[in-house]
Design a protein around this motif. Structure first.
Motif, PDB file in Angstrom:
ATOM      1  N   GLY A  60      11.447  -2.524 -13.493  1.00 22.22           N
ATOM      2  CA  GLY A  60      10.473  -3.157 -14.364  1.00 22.22           C
ATOM      3  C   GLY A  60       9.748  -4.315 -13.707  1.00 22.22           C
ATOM      4  O   GLY A  60       9.880  -4.570 -12.521  1.00 22.22           O
ATOM      5  N   GLY A  61       8.981  -4.992 -14.510  1.00 24.90           N
ATOM      6  CA  GLY A  61       8.310  -6.186 -14.042  1.00 24.90           C
ATOM      7  C   GLY A  61       7.325  -5.907 -12.936  1.00 24.90           C
ATOM      8  O   GLY A  61       7.157  -4.792 -12.500  1.00 24.90           O
ATOM      9  N   ARG A  62       6.661  -6.922 -12.511  1.00 25.77           N
ATOM     10  CA  ARG A  62       5.656  -6.775 -11.467  1.00 25.77           C
ATOM     11  C   ARG A  62       5.667  -8.077 -10.702  1.00 25.77           C
ATOM     12  O   ARG A  62       5.769  -9.146 -11.255  1.00 25.77           O
ATOM     13  CB  ARG A  62       4.295  -6.540 -12.113  1.00 25.77           C
ATOM     14  N   ASP A  63       5.598  -7.929  -9.408  1.00 22.18           N
ATOM     15  CA  ASP A  63       5.560  -9.118  -8.577  1.00 22.18           C
ATOM     16  C   ASP A  63       4.174  -9.711  -8.715  1.00 22.18           C
ATOM     17  O   ASP A  63       3.277  -9.427  -7.948  1.00 22.18           O
ATOM     18  CB  ASP A  63       5.853  -8.708  -7.131  1.00 22.18           C
ATOM     19  N   ASP A  64       4.006 -10.533  -9.720  1.00 22.19           N
ATOM     20  CA  ASP A  64       2.668 -10.984 -10.080  1.00 22.19           C
ATOM     21  C   ASP A  64       2.389 -12.350  -9.484  1.00 22.19           C
ATOM     22  O   ASP A  64       2.615 -13.379 -10.081  1.00 22.19           O
ATOM     23  CB  ASP A  64       2.560 -11.044 -11.612  1.00 22.19           C
TER      24      ASP A  64
ATOM     25  N   ALA B   6     -13.798  -2.888 -10.415  1.00 21.84           N
ATOM     26  CA  ALA B   6     -12.750  -3.117  -9.422  1.00 21.84           C
ATOM     27  C   ALA B   6     -12.877  -4.522  -8.826  1.00 21.84           C
ATOM     28  O   ALA B   6     -11.871  -5.203  -8.600  1.00 21.84           O
ATOM     29  CB  ALA B   6     -12.827  -2.063  -8.327  1.00 21.84           C
TER      30      ALA B   6
ATOM     31  N   LYS C  94     -11.879  -7.202 -11.465  1.00 25.15           N
ATOM     32  CA  LYS C  94     -10.423  -7.194 -11.649  1.00 25.15           C
ATOM     33  C   LYS C  94      -9.737  -7.831 -10.441  1.00 25.15           C
ATOM     34  O   LYS C  94      -8.737  -8.529 -10.583  1.00 25.15           O
ATOM     35  CB  LYS C  94      -9.928  -5.764 -11.860  1.00 25.15           C
ATOM     36  N   GLN C  95     -10.305  -7.589  -9.267  1.00 22.33           N
ATOM     37  CA  GLN C  95      -9.741  -8.205  -8.073  1.00 22.33           C
ATOM     38  C   GLN C  95      -9.864  -9.733  -8.155  1.00 22.33           C
ATOM     39  O   GLN C  95      -8.909 -10.451  -7.837  1.00 22.33           O
ATOM     40  CB  GLN C  95     -10.471  -7.686  -6.837  1.00 22.33           C
TER      41      GLN C  95
ATOM     42  N   GLU D 202      -7.239 -10.748 -10.915  1.00 23.34           N
ATOM     43  CA  GLU D 202      -5.821 -10.476 -10.702  1.00 23.34           C
ATOM     44  C   GLU D 202      -5.322 -10.885  -9.329  1.00 23.34           C
ATOM     45  O   GLU D 202      -4.155 -11.243  -9.166  1.00 23.34           O
ATOM     46  CB  GLU D 202      -5.551  -8.979 -10.916  1.00 23.34           C
TER      47      GLU D 202
ATOM     48  N   PRO E 231       3.570   0.911  -7.392  1.00 25.01           N
ATOM     49  CA  PRO E 231       2.908   0.292  -8.553  1.00 25.01           C
ATOM     50  C   PRO E 231       3.539  -1.018  -8.994  1.00 25.01           C
ATOM     51  O   PRO E 231       2.944  -1.754  -9.779  1.00 25.01           O
ATOM     52  CB  PRO E 231       3.027   1.358  -9.643  1.00 25.01           C
ATOM     53  N   PHE E 232       4.736  -1.312  -8.496  1.00 22.66           N
ATOM     54  CA  PHE E 232       5.372  -2.563  -8.916  1.00 22.66           C
ATOM     55  C   PHE E 232       5.063  -3.695  -7.943  1.00 22.66           C
ATOM     56  O   PHE E 232       5.413  -4.837  -8.179  1.00 22.66           O
ATOM     57  CB  PHE E 232       6.892  -2.364  -9.023  1.00 22.66           C
ATOM     58  N   GLN E 233       4.437  -3.353  -6.843  1.00 21.49           N
ATOM     59  CA  GLN E 233       4.189  -4.355  -5.818  1.00 21.49           C
ATOM     60  C   GLN E 233       2.753  -4.880  -5.843  1.00 21.49           C
ATOM     61  O   GLN E 233       2.428  -5.812  -5.138  1.00 21.49           O
ATOM     62  CB  GLN E 233       4.477  -3.772  -4.419  1.00 21.49           C
ATOM     63  N   PHE E 234       1.888  -4.219  -6.613  1.00 20.72           N
ATOM     64  CA  PHE E 234       0.475  -4.597  -6.560  1.00 20.72           C
ATOM     65  C   PHE E 234      -0.037  -4.941  -7.950  1.00 20.72           C
ATOM     66  O   PHE E 234       0.484  -4.451  -8.945  1.00 20.72           O
ATOM     67  CB  PHE E 234      -0.346  -3.440  -5.978  1.00 20.72           C
ATOM     68  N   PRO E 235      -1.075  -5.792  -8.014  1.00 26.35           N
ATOM     69  CA  PRO E 235      -1.679  -6.080  -9.317  1.00 26.35           C
ATOM     70  C   PRO E 235      -2.332  -4.829  -9.891  1.00 26.35           C
ATOM     71  O   PRO E 235      -2.567  -3.854  -9.179  1.00 26.35           O
ATOM     72  CB  PRO E 235      -2.728  -7.153  -8.999  1.00 26.35           C
ATOM     73  N   SER E 236      -2.632  -4.890 -11.178  1.00 24.21           N
ATOM     74  CA  SER E 236      -3.004  -3.647 -11.864  1.00 24.21           C
ATOM     75  C   SER E 236      -4.312  -3.050 -11.348  1.00 24.21           C
ATOM     76  O   SER E 236      -4.482  -1.839 -11.356  1.00 24.21           O
ATOM     77  CB  SER E 236      -3.048  -3.866 -13.376  1.00 24.21           C
ATOM     78  N   PHE E 237      -5.244  -3.886 -10.855  1.00 27.58           N
ATOM     79  CA  PHE E 237      -6.495  -3.277 -10.386  1.00 27.58           C
ATOM     80  C   PHE E 237      -6.241  -2.420  -9.154  1.00 27.58           C
ATOM     81  O   PHE E 237      -6.893  -1.407  -8.951  1.00 27.58           O
ATOM     82  CB  PHE E 237      -7.568  -4.343 -10.114  1.00 27.58           C
ATOM     83  N   ARG E 238      -5.253  -2.816  -8.336  1.00 28.95           N
ATOM     84  CA  ARG E 238      -4.904  -2.000  -7.175  1.00 28.95           C
ATOM     85  C   ARG E 238      -4.288  -0.676  -7.632  1.00 28.95           C
ATOM     86  O   ARG E 238      -4.593   0.377  -7.096  1.00 28.95           O
ATOM     87  CB  ARG E 238      -3.899  -2.733  -6.279  1.00 28.95           C
ATOM     88  N   VAL E 239      -3.409  -0.779  -8.616  1.00 26.36           N
ATOM     89  CA  VAL E 239      -2.759   0.435  -9.117  1.00 26.36           C
ATOM     90  C   VAL E 239      -3.819   1.396  -9.653  1.00 26.36           C
ATOM     91  O   VAL E 239      -3.740   2.607  -9.443  1.00 26.36           O
ATOM     92  CB  VAL E 239      -1.718   0.075 -10.197  1.00 26.36           C
TER      93      VAL E 239
END
Lengths: 446, 374
Positions: free
Chosen positions: A24-28, A129, A132-133, A136, B36-44
């Protein structure tokens, strides 16, 4: 073996998907620097309440120490690259502010602005894109001075859902008037409908039976003009005798359309296209046709009109701003400030006088005003500040143009125009400024 | 053709060899699962776009790589799939993946139509016909702007509750899994579909039908005299290839939520072809590799370049392509196979096992590329 390898791969895929899901989660990384905040309780109910409207609200993303990160998207290449000068003006404003110690905020601090630019070539398919870049990955606080109607539209849902401010859009499409549904957008230009209404009001005065030939850009930008003109001429003796759409992305010119319109018997020509297509349109007008010509405000800069091959002489426009190239305006303190500080920030003479960079300068000024009026440096606070302006001014707006906003009731900052005519490379006033306070949305046609 | 290398390997299959064969796949799937867990959502979301490109390239590969018919028009078929999906969802309220199935059917029909001339013309002339289709497509989108939205774009929406009222809102794939965000869920759904399509294509190529595809490519007369219905094979392949491209386009529509004609110009068709050639025509996984390389180039590397150089990206891509074609005419997979063949040739000569290894034959031009190797 063959069958099993297929099954094995399918099983592996599923397995890892589940493992990944479990982790889960995301390396944000972009959000790590931001903290969850709630907008400070202002005295009256604010227009935007992030606690109610936003999930996962990041009010201070992009603010670190005394630096604010700002993003902007514009066409740096392609046939709309002329608008890159808007961004140059925006950049100059921030450079100039940074050199003076930073933009002042209500918390008493001064903030340095870091501007991150992206090139979408005016192509709405490329914009999402990039935006969003910016949000994010680069982690910007807000977007300022994004160029283009369709491009801004392509990220409208995304930015509003994520509660990211998009301030001083370089477009006056009537859809930005829907602040109820999209409160995180505020335009830096007057509504195109209000502009069209100003044309028609003037026409009613000087030529009540005008026969209009309209050339409009066949996208939301040009259609805003068309719809507003159709609405404004209702109940008048003015008629729309011919119209031609122009697709800016098809790679053709307006020449055939102009020829066609010139044979329509119209005595008034309205040019509702932007980019370099607009001055080129003027150059295509045959010498046998001498209509009263109204041009879009997006085309009225010295830089653009220099491409008209001398045919800009005598054209009319509705003008909300001072023109740094106009000797009559050059003594105005706003123009003097722009000219001196812009030059210090790296704008050359052509850019200062060109009339495009000054628009970007105004966008920077609009953001600065939001930051200064906001009680805290927070996304919602800045938006609320911009949506509750009272009798103020910014950028290079004409002194007679008053700026008032009031949430969804009055979402347009700039609603005043004067009518001017081009004579020997300068503008001559034909009708004084009329401020249509709070009425912009009512001018929008269907 | 190139059966010797792999045949040699399969004779001496040992657990070690099997592990060597499976290990890369395991690594690949681990990477795909972690990404998909390593990148921000726009990359995914960009990865999802690459997958749609890979699917389209897979479809084109069936046609160009295995059947020898060159199409420069798959961008249009991709677009037909995308717009069919967009219109069905927005106008008719069709469920998301129902629209994907419908798009595949529509594109199959479109592919058959475009493929009809292919019965009489081939090679460069066929490429020209498909080129015309690709050039016309965005203009048609502009022309029928009442349905397609023209240059203003088609917003793919469905009625959703927003700020207390029902509004037409952009479609989204809501994640049903608690730990997955929407974009991550979308990624795995797309990945599943992509993998299934690649596996199905692989099975097709390995079947009797697949062999007849290759036979038609290699020698039409010989194929005909062996009893292969050449016309039917050619036209059905065109339809099938189009249907797969249409599925790619449909997923693209679901990924983006909005469609603009500028996404479906001739450039897209060329990029799909580039993905096939770069990856390696006539290899199953090649188009996927090509699509990822193209995606890396345009969405990651180009973005890192200074703004001034960015407009020259087409030139840079062109130079890279020329270099690649000089160094590895069989694309990335072809180059890899050549290296592999050289390596095992050296190994068997030092071990002098006596196995006949007759050099690699995998470096032919892409359109007449190597036969399938396992």
């Amino acid at each position: 073996m063959k069958k099993t390898s297929v099954q094995v791969s399918a099983a592996l895929l599923l397995g890892f998907a589940l493992i990944g899901g479990a982790c889960g989660g995301r390396d944000d990384s972009s959000s790590s620097e931001s903290t969850e905040t709630t907008a400070s309780d202002s005295t009256e109910a604010a227009f935007i309440d992030p606690a109610a409207d936003c999930t996962d609200y990041k009010g201070t993303q992009g603010v670190t120490g005394d630096t604010i990160k700002i993003g902007t998207v514009r066409p740096e290449s392609g046939s709309y690259a002329i608008y890159d000068n808007v961004t140059k003006g925006l950049e100059a404003y921030f450079k100039s502010a940074n050199a003076a110690g930073g933009l002042p905020a209500a918390d008493g601090k001064k903030y340095q602005v870091e501007l991150i630019k992206k090139n979408d070539e005016y192509d709405p398919a490329k914009t999402p894109a990039l935006v969003k870049q910016l949000v994010e990955e680069d982690g910007v606080f807000a977007l300022v001075g994004n160029i283009g109607t369709e491009t801004n539209k392509s990220v409208r849902d995304y930015l509003n859902e994520n509660c990211v401010p998009n301030i001083a859009l370089a477009t006056g499409s009537t859809q930005w008037g829907d602040a109820n549904a999209y409160p995180w957008y505020i335009s830096g230009l007057p509504s195109y409908a209000t502009e069209a209404n100003a044309w028609i009001s003037y026409l009613e005065e000087v030529n009540p039976t005008a026969k209009i030939a309209l050339l409009y850009q066949d996208d939301d930008f040009g259609q805003s003009y068309k719809a507003a003109i159709e609405k404004a001429i209702e109940g008048t003796k003015i008629t729309l005798v011919a119209e031609e759409g122009f697709n800016p992305l098809a790679g053709s010119t307006t020449e055939a359309s102009v020829t066609k319109l010139s044979q329509s018997g119209a005595d008034t020509f309205i040019v509702g296209v932007g980019g370099t297509a607009c001055p080129l349109t003027l150059s295509f007008v045959p010498t046998t046709w001498t209509p009263m010509t109204m041009i879009s405000v997006t085309c009225a800069s010295k830089t653009a009109l220099a491409l008209a091959g001398g045919k800009d002489q005598g054209v009319y426009m509705a003008q909300p701003t001072l023109d740094p190239a106009d000797p009559a305006d050059q003594t105005n303190p706003k123009v003097v400030e722009f000219a001196t500080q812009g030059a210090a920030a790296g704008l050359d003479e052509a850019q200062i006088q060109g009339g495009i960079a000054s628009v970007g300068w105004g966008f920077g000024s609009m953001f600065a005003m939001g930051l200064k009026n906001a009680t805290t440096v927070d996304r919602a606070d800045v938006m609320n500040a911009l949506y509750s302006l009272q009798d103020t001014t910014f950028g290079l707006l004409r002194d007679e143009v008053t700026v008032n906003t009031d949430g969804a009731k009055d979402p347009w900052a700039i609603e005043g125009f004067r009518i001017v005519q081009r004579e020997n490379g300068a503008w001559v006033e034909k009708a004084p400024v009329t401020n249509e306070e709070g009425k912009s949305n009512s001018f929008a046609g269907e | 053709m190139s059966n010797t290398v792999t045949a040699g390997a399969s004779v001496h299959r040992s657990p070690g060899d099997w592990a060597l064969k499976v290990a890369p796949w395991v690594v690949l799937f681990v990477i795909l699962a972690i990404v998909p867990f390593q990148f921000p959502s726009f990359r995914v979301e960009q990865f999802c776009f690459w997958m749609t490109l890979a699917i389209a390239a897979c479809g084109l590969n069936l046609l160009t790589g295995y059947n020898g018919q060159i199409s420069v028009g798959h961008g249009a078929l991709f677009g037909i799939g995308a717009y069919t999906t967009g219109i069905l969802i927005t106008e008719f309220g069709v469920p998301l993946f129902g629209a994907t199935v419908a798009s595949a059917v529509v594109c199959f029909a479109a592919g058959i139509l475009i493929g009809l001339p292919a019965l009489r013309i081939k090679g460069l002339y066929l490429a020209l016909v498909t080129l015309a289709v690709a050039t016309l497509f965005p203009l048609l989108l502009e022309q029928f702007s009442a349905i397609t939205g023209g240059s203003g774009g088609l917003q793919i929406t469905s009625p959703q509750l927003y700020r207390g009222e029902m509004r037409e809102r952009p479609i989204r794939l809501e994640s049903p899994v608690a730990g997955l965000e929407n974009d991550q869920w979308k990624y795995f759904v797309f990945l599943g579909i992509t993998v299934v399509i690649f596996i199905l294509s692989r099975n097709l190529i390995k079947s009797r039908v697949g062999r007849s595809l290759v036979a038609v490519r290699d020698n039409e007369v010989a194929a005909e005299s062996s009893g292969i219905p050449v016309s039917q094979v050619k036209i059905v392949t065109f339809g099938l290839s189009a249907a797969i491209a249409g599925i790619g386009g449909s997923l693209f529509a679901l990924d983006q939520g909005q469609l603009y004609p500028s996404s479906f110009t001739i450039v897209l068709s060329i990029y799909i072809l580039v993905a096939v050639v770069v990856g390696g025509a006539a290899s199953i996984i090649g188009p996927a590799i090509g699509a990822v390389f193209y995606g890396l180039f345009s969405d990651v590397i180009v973005q890192q370049m200074p703004d001034r150089i960015q407009p020259a990206r087409a030139v840079i891509l062109g130079v890279l392509l020329i270099l690649l074609m000089l160094l590895a005419p069989g694309g990335i997979v072809g180059g890899f196979r050549t290296l592999q063949a050289k390596w095992s040739a050296r190994r068997s000569s030092t071990h002098s096992s006596g196995l006949a290894v007759t050099g690699p034959s995998v470096t032919g031009p892409p359109a007449a590329g190597p036969e399938v190797t396992a």
